[in-house]
Design a protein around this motif. Sequence first.
Motif, PDB file in Angstrom:
ATOM      1  N   GLU A 129       1.045  -1.044  -0.368  1.00  0.00           N
ATOM      2  CA  GLU A 129      -0.061   0.111  -0.007  1.00  0.00           C
ATOM      3  C   GLU A 129       0.923   1.291  -0.110  1.00  0.00           C
ATOM      4  OE1 GLU A 129      -3.389   0.247  -0.649  1.00  0.00           O
ATOM      5  OE2 GLU A 129      -3.179  -1.861  -1.092  1.00  0.00           O
ATOM      6  N   LYS A 130       1.876   1.181   0.833  1.00  0.00           N
ATOM      7  CA  LYS A 130       2.888   2.282   0.787  1.00  0.00           C
ATOM      8  C   LYS A 130       3.607   2.611  -0.549  1.00  0.00           C
ATOM      9  CE  LYS A 130       5.400   5.666   2.792  1.00  0.00           C
ATOM     10  NZ  LYS A 130       4.583   6.847   3.209  1.00  0.00           N
ATOM     11  N   ALA A 131       4.026   1.409  -1.346  1.00  0.00           N
ATOM     12  CA  ALA A 131       4.466   1.528  -2.654  1.00  0.00           C
ATOM     13  C   ALA A 131       3.466   2.144  -3.595  1.00  0.00           C
ATOM     14  CB  ALA A 131       4.956   0.097  -3.109  1.00  0.00           C
ATOM     15  N   LYS A 132       2.317   1.696  -3.522  1.00  0.00           N
ATOM     16  CA  LYS A 132       1.134   2.141  -4.365  1.00  0.00           C
ATOM     17  C   LYS A 132       0.923   3.857  -4.123  1.00  0.00           C
ATOM     18  CE  LYS A 132      -2.180  -1.759  -4.395  1.00  0.00           C
ATOM     19  NZ  LYS A 132      -3.506  -1.905  -3.862  1.00  0.00           N
ATOM     20  N   GLU A 133       1.255   4.204  -2.918  1.00  0.00           N
ATOM     21  CA  GLU A 133       1.107   5.683  -2.766  1.00  0.00           C
ATOM     22  C   GLU A 133       2.101   6.232  -3.386  1.00  0.00           C
ATOM     23  OE1 GLU A 133       2.010   8.521   1.225  1.00  0.00           O
ATOM     24  OE2 GLU A 133       0.771   6.645   1.882  1.00  0.00           O
ATOM     25  N   MET A 134       3.600   5.803  -3.110  1.00  0.00           N
ATOM     26  CA  MET A 134       4.371   6.179  -3.727  1.00  0.00           C
ATOM     27  C   MET A 134       4.600   6.312  -5.222  1.00  0.00           C
ATOM     28  SD  MET A 134       7.312   4.634  -1.096  1.00  0.00           S
ATOM     29  CE  MET A 134       8.468   5.583  -0.097  1.00  0.00           C
ATOM     30  N   LEU A 135       4.123   5.284  -5.863  1.00  0.00           N
ATOM     31  CA  LEU A 135       3.864   5.171  -7.201  1.00  0.00           C
ATOM     32  C   LEU A 135       2.877   6.054  -7.763  1.00  0.00           C
ATOM     33  CD1 LEU A 135       3.946   1.422  -7.807  1.00  0.00           C
ATOM     34  CD2 LEU A 135       5.622   2.919  -8.696  1.00  0.00           C
ATOM     35  N   THR A 136       1.927   6.623  -7.043  1.00  0.00           N
ATOM     36  CA  THR A 136       0.825   7.363  -7.616  1.00  0.00           C
ATOM     37  C   THR A 136       1.305   8.754  -7.375  1.00  0.00           C
ATOM     38  OG1 THR A 136      -0.947   5.893  -6.475  1.00  0.00           O
ATOM     39  CG2 THR A 136      -1.426   8.252  -6.629  1.00  0.00           C
ATOM     40  N   TYR A 137       2.093   9.122  -6.579  1.00  0.00           N
ATOM     41  CA  TYR A 137       2.707  10.439  -6.431  1.00  0.00           C
ATOM     42  C   TYR A 137       3.854  10.716  -7.439  1.00  0.00           C
ATOM     43  CZ  TYR A 137       0.269  11.361  -1.995  1.00  0.00           C
ATOM     44  OH  TYR A 137      -0.704  11.558  -1.118  1.00  0.00           O
ATOM     45  N   GLY A 138       4.461   9.368  -7.873  1.00  0.00           N
ATOM     46  CA  GLY A 138       5.510   9.650  -9.223  1.00  0.00           C
ATOM     47  C   GLY A 138       6.775  10.409  -8.792  1.00  0.00           C
ATOM     48  N   GLU A 139       6.997  10.496  -7.372  1.00  0.00           N
ATOM     49  CA  GLU A 139       8.087  11.532  -7.209  1.00  0.00           C
ATOM     50  C   GLU A 139       9.380  10.539  -7.020  1.00  0.00           C
ATOM     51  OE1 GLU A 139       7.007  13.453  -3.674  1.00  0.00           O
ATOM     52  OE2 GLU A 139       5.567  14.741  -4.774  1.00  0.00           O
ATOM     53  N   LEU A 140       9.323   9.132  -7.121  1.00  0.00           N
ATOM     54  CA  LEU A 140      10.362   8.253  -6.875  1.00  0.00           C
ATOM     55  C   LEU A 140      10.480   7.270  -7.811  1.00  0.00           C
ATOM     56  CD1 LEU A 140      10.152   7.803  -2.882  1.00  0.00           C
ATOM     57  CD2 LEU A 140      11.674   9.366  -4.076  1.00  0.00           C
ATOM     58  N   THR A 141      11.626   6.980  -8.239  1.00  0.00           N
ATOM     59  CA  THR A 141      11.722   5.712  -9.202  1.00  0.00           C
ATOM     60  C   THR A 141      11.548   4.315  -8.342  1.00  0.00           C
ATOM     61  OG1 THR A 141      14.271   5.368  -8.685  1.00  0.00           O
ATOM     62  CG2 THR A 141      13.626   6.875 -10.250  1.00  0.00           C
ATOM     63  N   LEU A 142      11.322   3.308  -9.254  1.00  0.00           N
ATOM     64  CA  LEU A 142      11.196   2.255  -8.425  1.00  0.00           C
ATOM     65  C   LEU A 142      12.132   1.722  -7.591  1.00  0.00           C
ATOM     66  CD1 LEU A 142       8.720   0.380  -8.347  1.00  0.00           C
ATOM     67  CD2 LEU A 142       9.491  -1.077 -10.185  1.00  0.00           C
ATOM     68  N   SER A 143      13.433   2.017  -7.859  1.00  0.00           N
ATOM     69  CA  SER A 143      14.632   1.403  -7.174  1.00  0.00           C
ATOM     70  C   SER A 143      14.685   2.545  -5.983  1.00  0.00           C
ATOM     71  CB  SER A 143      15.992   1.416  -7.890  1.00  0.00           C
ATOM     72  OG  SER A 143      16.120   2.857  -8.626  1.00  0.00           O
ATOM     73  N   GLU A 144      14.274   3.594  -5.856  1.00  0.00           N
ATOM     74  CA  GLU A 144      14.130   4.688  -4.573  1.00  0.00           C
ATOM     75  C   GLU A 144      12.989   4.144  -3.654  1.00  0.00           C
ATOM     76  OE1 GLU A 144      15.646   8.952  -6.462  1.00  0.00           O
ATOM     77  OE2 GLU A 144      13.700   8.318  -6.849  1.00  0.00           O
ATOM     78  N   ILE A 145      12.112   3.664  -4.306  1.00  0.00           N
ATOM     79  CA  ILE A 145      10.857   2.999  -3.647  1.00  0.00           C
ATOM     80  C   ILE A 145      11.062   1.984  -2.887  1.00  0.00           C
ATOM     81  CG2 ILE A 145       8.612   2.128  -3.724  1.00  0.00           C
ATOM     82  CD1 ILE A 145       7.923   4.163  -5.887  1.00  0.00           C
TER      83      ILE A 145
END
Length: 186
Positions: A129-145
């Motif tokens: 769920e936290k990863a989804k939030e981070m992906l939704t905001y689009g501020e970080l790359t997948l490796s940063e997430i």
Amino acid sequence: MELHIKNMVCNRCKMVVKAELEKLGFKPLLVELGEVTLAENITSEDKIRISERLKHFGFELLEDKKTQVAEQIKTAIINLVHYAKEPLKVNLSAYLSDQLNQEYTSLSSIFSEMENQTIEKYFIAQKIEKAKEMLTYGELTLSEIAFQLNYSSVAHLSAQFKKVTGITPSVYKAASADSRKTLDEV
């Protein structure tokens, strides 16, 4: 007096609970996720009033010890995944044992009994769920997430993400569909 409250998962929840308790004439000394310390002892009639008021906002007073422990575990995991500034430096079992001052085997048994899932599955669900939030905001790359969520690699995060959601993080991000759950629904 300490009260244990189910479904307190964010700072807004804390504000609502505090405000409602004050409206009822109580003095909350400390309001944390899942727990409130009142300045005074309360009667069973007071508990009923508090319970009825909080139900309107989706909260529930917890009386049963096992239910309280399960909720404390959920709160500790939510704090760890969603609000911690530093990645976890010990394994989850040691962290929970330390936070709740109980043996992990006991915590695990209670949680599985009360929630019908393992602590590990709940922890993974919160991380996704936290990863989804981070992906939704689009501020970080997948490796940063992956790094922020303490995954060993992007591949590990992607595999868990797909196992839980049925799609890859890239597909999720591209779809821009907000299929996120509220924290109390995880």
